[in-house]
Design a protein around this motif. Structure first.
Motif, PDB file in Angstrom:
ATOM      1  N   CYS A  33       4.762   3.399  -2.687  1.00  9.51           N
ATOM      2  CA  CYS A  33       4.196   2.464  -3.575  1.00  9.51           C
ATOM      3  C   CYS A  33       3.549   3.933  -4.818  1.00  9.51           C
ATOM      4  CB  CYS A  33       2.585   2.074  -2.794  1.00  9.51           C
ATOM      5  SG  CYS A  33       4.058   0.398  -1.473  1.00  9.51           S
ATOM      6  N   PRO A  34       2.831   3.386  -5.435  1.00  6.85           N
ATOM      7  CA  PRO A  34       2.200   3.844  -7.226  1.00  6.85           C
ATOM      8  C   PRO A  34       0.943   4.450  -6.338  1.00  6.85           C
ATOM      9  CG  PRO A  34       2.969   2.259  -8.059  1.00  6.85           C
ATOM     10  CD  PRO A  34       3.273   2.192  -6.473  1.00  6.85           C
ATOM     11  N   SER A  35       0.187   4.993  -6.510  1.00  9.99           N
ATOM     12  CA  SER A  35      -0.915   5.734  -6.667  1.00  9.99           C
ATOM     13  C   SER A  35      -2.134   4.014  -5.994  1.00  9.99           C
ATOM     14  CB  SER A  35      -2.244   6.510  -7.180  1.00  9.99           C
ATOM     15  OG  SER A  35      -3.025   6.709  -7.156  1.00  9.99           O
ATOM     16  N   GLY A  36      -2.857   4.267  -5.327  1.00 12.88           N
ATOM     17  CA  GLY A  36      -3.514   2.729  -5.710  1.00 12.88           C
ATOM     18  C   GLY A  36      -2.811   1.898  -4.866  1.00 12.88           C
ATOM     19  N   MET A  37      -2.144   1.430  -4.482  1.00 16.21           N
ATOM     20  CA  MET A  37      -1.644   0.455  -3.936  1.00 16.21           C
ATOM     21  C   MET A  37      -1.039   1.204  -2.182  1.00 16.21           C
ATOM     22  SD  MET A  37       1.240  -0.975  -7.287  1.00 16.21           S
ATOM     23  CE  MET A  37       1.123  -2.913  -6.447  1.00 16.21           C
ATOM     24  N   MET A  38      -0.723  -0.172  -1.232  1.00 15.85           N
ATOM     25  CA  MET A  38      -1.183  -0.355  -0.282  1.00 15.85           C
ATOM     26  C   MET A  38       0.538  -0.730   0.053  1.00 15.85           C
ATOM     27  SD  MET A  38      -3.053   1.286   1.217  1.00 15.85           S
ATOM     28  CE  MET A  38      -2.350   1.347   2.680  1.00 15.85           C
ATOM     29  N   TRP A  39       2.015   0.025   1.267  1.00 14.88           N
ATOM     30  CA  TRP A  39       2.882  -0.666   1.200  1.00 14.88           C
ATOM     31  C   TRP A  39       2.674  -1.591   2.738  1.00 14.88           C
ATOM     32  CZ3 TRP A  39       7.217  -1.384   0.240  1.00 14.88           C
ATOM     33  CH2 TRP A  39       8.717  -1.735   0.824  1.00 14.88           C
ATOM     34  N   VAL A  40       4.019  -2.658   2.538  1.00 12.35           N
ATOM     35  CA  VAL A  40       3.437  -4.142   3.122  1.00 12.35           C
ATOM     36  C   VAL A  40       4.687  -4.266   3.639  1.00 12.35           C
ATOM     37  CG1 VAL A  40       2.822  -5.969   3.751  1.00 12.35           C
ATOM     38  CG2 VAL A  40       1.381  -4.936   2.306  1.00 12.35           C
ATOM     39  N   PRO A  41       5.431  -3.585   5.481  1.00 13.51           N
ATOM     40  CA  PRO A  41       6.485  -3.536   4.684  1.00 13.51           C
ATOM     41  C   PRO A  41       7.192  -4.599   5.710  1.00 13.51           C
ATOM     42  CG  PRO A  41       5.645  -2.978   7.049  1.00 13.51           C
ATOM     43  CD  PRO A  41       4.494  -2.805   6.245  1.00 13.51           C
ATOM     44  N   LEU A  42       6.666  -6.266   5.326  1.00 14.29           N
ATOM     45  CA  LEU A  42       7.150  -7.356   5.657  1.00 14.29           C
ATOM     46  C   LEU A  42       7.265  -8.151   4.677  1.00 14.29           C
ATOM     47  CD1 LEU A  42       3.975  -9.162   8.367  1.00 14.29           C
ATOM     48  CD2 LEU A  42       6.192  -7.718   8.738  1.00 14.29           C
ATOM     49  N   SER A  43       8.100  -9.234   5.014  1.00  8.54           N
ATOM     50  CA  SER A  43       8.928 -10.031   3.671  1.00  8.54           C
ATOM     51  C   SER A  43       9.526  -9.152   2.981  1.00  8.54           C
ATOM     52  CB  SER A  43       7.462 -10.819   3.073  1.00  8.54           C
ATOM     53  OG  SER A  43       8.017 -11.787   2.621  1.00  8.54           O
ATOM     54  N   GLY A  44      10.113  -8.304   3.197  1.00  2.00           N
ATOM     55  CA  GLY A  44      11.155  -7.689   1.968  1.00  2.00           C
ATOM     56  C   GLY A  44      10.526  -6.792   1.904  1.00  2.00           C
ATOM     57  N   GLY A  45       9.555  -6.039   2.452  1.00  2.00           N
ATOM     58  CA  GLY A  45       8.565  -5.249   2.216  1.00  2.00           C
ATOM     59  C   GLY A  45       8.348  -5.068   0.368  1.00  2.00           C
ATOM     60  N   PHE A  46       7.064  -4.764  -0.014  1.00  7.28           N
ATOM     61  CA  PHE A  46       6.232  -4.939  -1.098  1.00  7.28           C
ATOM     62  C   PHE A  46       4.842  -4.198  -1.132  1.00  7.28           C
ATOM     63  CE2 PHE A  46       4.295  -8.084   0.868  1.00  7.28           C
ATOM     64  CZ  PHE A  46       3.451  -8.122   0.952  1.00  7.28           C
ATOM     65  N   CYS A  47       4.514  -4.135  -1.918  1.00  7.12           N
ATOM     66  CA  CYS A  47       3.596  -2.564  -2.337  1.00  7.12           C
ATOM     67  C   CYS A  47       2.097  -3.873  -3.056  1.00  7.12           C
ATOM     68  CB  CYS A  47       3.587  -1.577  -3.360  1.00  7.12           C
ATOM     69  SG  CYS A  47       4.724  -0.539  -3.246  1.00  7.12           S
ATOM     70  N   ILE A  48       1.346  -3.523  -2.541  1.00  7.92           N
ATOM     71  CA  ILE A  48      -0.455  -4.275  -3.058  1.00  7.92           C
ATOM     72  C   ILE A  48      -1.391  -3.563  -3.553  1.00  7.92           C
ATOM     73  CG2 ILE A  48      -1.457  -5.253  -0.954  1.00  7.92           C
ATOM     74  CD1 ILE A  48      -1.523  -7.902  -2.453  1.00  7.92           C
ATOM     75  N   ASP A  49      -2.586  -4.091  -4.432  1.00 12.28           N
ATOM     76  CA  ASP A  49      -3.141  -2.858  -5.417  1.00 12.28           C
ATOM     77  C   ASP A  49      -4.081  -2.821  -3.311  1.00 12.28           C
ATOM     78  OD1 ASP A  49      -2.821  -2.067  -7.381  1.00 12.28           O
ATOM     79  OD2 ASP A  49      -4.023  -3.880  -8.456  1.00 12.28           O
ATOM     80  N   ARG A  50      -4.759  -1.548  -3.051  1.00 11.03           N
ATOM     81  CA  ARG A  50      -5.083  -1.628  -1.931  1.00 11.03           C
ATOM     82  C   ARG A  50      -7.241  -2.052  -2.211  1.00 11.03           C
ATOM     83  NH1 ARG A  50      -6.046   2.738   2.158  1.00 11.03           N
ATOM     84  NH2 ARG A  50      -4.537   3.613   0.917  1.00 11.03           N
ATOM     85  N   TYR A  51      -7.385  -2.108  -3.414  1.00 10.40           N
ATOM     86  CA  TYR A  51      -8.815  -2.691  -3.892  1.00 10.40           C
ATOM     87  C   TYR A  51      -8.645  -3.562  -4.841  1.00 10.40           C
ATOM     88  CZ  TYR A  51     -10.145   1.798  -2.132  1.00 10.40           C
ATOM     89  OH  TYR A  51      -9.815   3.467  -1.152  1.00 10.40           O
ATOM     90  N   GLU A  52      -9.440  -4.470  -5.430  1.00  5.80           N
ATOM     91  CA  GLU A  52      -9.551  -5.517  -6.517  1.00  5.80           C
ATOM     92  C   GLU A  52      -8.816  -4.279  -7.372  1.00  5.80           C
ATOM     93  OE1 GLU A  52     -13.240  -8.224  -3.731  1.00  5.80           O
ATOM     94  OE2 GLU A  52     -13.199  -6.011  -4.543  1.00  5.80           O
ATOM     95  N   ALA A  53      -8.560  -5.901  -8.335  1.00  5.28           N
ATOM     96  CA  ALA A  53      -8.172  -4.977  -9.805  1.00  5.28           C
ATOM     97  C   ALA A  53      -9.613  -4.726 -10.474  1.00  5.28           C
ATOM     98  CB  ALA A  53      -7.344  -5.496 -10.665  1.00  5.28           C
ATOM     99  N   TYR A  54      -9.829  -3.494 -11.343  1.00  3.61           N
ATOM    100  CA  TYR A  54     -11.053  -2.929 -12.258  1.00  3.61           C
ATOM    101  C   TYR A  54     -10.300  -2.820 -13.528  1.00  3.61           C
ATOM    102  CZ  TYR A  54     -10.452   2.025 -12.736  1.00  3.61           C
ATOM    103  OH  TYR A  54      -9.472   3.281 -12.724  1.00  3.61           O
ATOM    104  N   ASN A  55     -11.027  -2.915 -14.852  1.00  3.25           N
ATOM    105  CA  ASN A  55     -10.607  -2.947 -15.847  1.00  3.25           C
ATOM    106  C   ASN A  55     -10.817  -1.701 -16.464  1.00  3.25           C
ATOM    107  OD1 ASN A  55      -9.811  -3.162 -18.796  1.00  3.25           O
ATOM    108  ND2 ASN A  55     -11.599  -4.843 -18.950  1.00  3.25           N
TER     109      ASN A  55
END
Length: 179
Positions: A33-55
């Motif tokens: 995953c890019p910086s600021g994201m977490m790898w989730v290895p389930l459901s085919g694997g995907f990255c999600i932001d570690r924190y809520e988005a900021y502007n």
């Protein structure tokens, strides 16, 4: 790490799940995953932001200690994710990434309510994958026009999902991105 299917039990009225003991996760997201994201290895694997988005100048950033981007419509959140090279998470991805986040009604000290706080500052309010504030800081848009996780203003209903108008804009609604 393992991508073994976890043992999942539906968790009450919340729509979230409790994770069984047969789940091991990949602890190092850097290779996936890019910086600021977490790898989730389930459901085919995907990255999600570690924190809520900021502007971040119109782009959706993910950093510790920022004011969560709120008062944004579904289309605005989707556009901010696109500008960042990401997208809004599907409802399934959001729920999987939220596994293990303490529910306010069960563990109020872990995810305390009472007002909007900066990203990641509720140190006990993390999922098993390391995503912060999936419950109770701001409700978060998902790709199906639902907001999930509830906000600081929702009290005991903080972890429930709510379908609202995609054009809704409220200071209790924000988002995080996936990839």
């Amino acid at each position: 790490g393992s991508t073994q299917t976890p043992c999942l039990l539906v968790g009450g009225d919340s729509g979230l799940y409790e994770v069984g003991t047969n789940l091991s996760i990949i602890s190092d997201s850097a290779g996936f995953c890019p910086s600021g994201m977490m790898w989730v290895p389930l459901s085919g694997g995907f990255c999600i932001d570690r924190y809520e988005a900021y502007n971040n100048a119109g782009s959706a950033g993910s950093l510790f200690g920022q004011t969560p981007w709120n008062t944004i419509s579904l289309s605005g959140a989707g556009s901010a994710c696109t500008v960042s090279g990401k997208r809004l998470p599907t409802p399934e991805e959001w729920l999987i990434a939220a596994f293990g986040t303490p529910e306010p009604a069960v563990s109020p000290a872990a995810c305390p309510a009472g007002g909007l706080v900066n990203t990641g500052t509720r140190s006990g309010c993390t999922s098993i994958f390391g995503a912060y504030d999936m419950i109770g800081n701001i409700a978060e848009w998902t790709s199906d026009s639902n907001v999930r996780g509830g906000s600081w203003a929702d009290g005991t209903a903080a972890s429930r999902s709510l379908e609202i108008s995609p054009g809704a804009v409220d200071n209790t609604i924000g988002f995080r991105c996936a990839r």
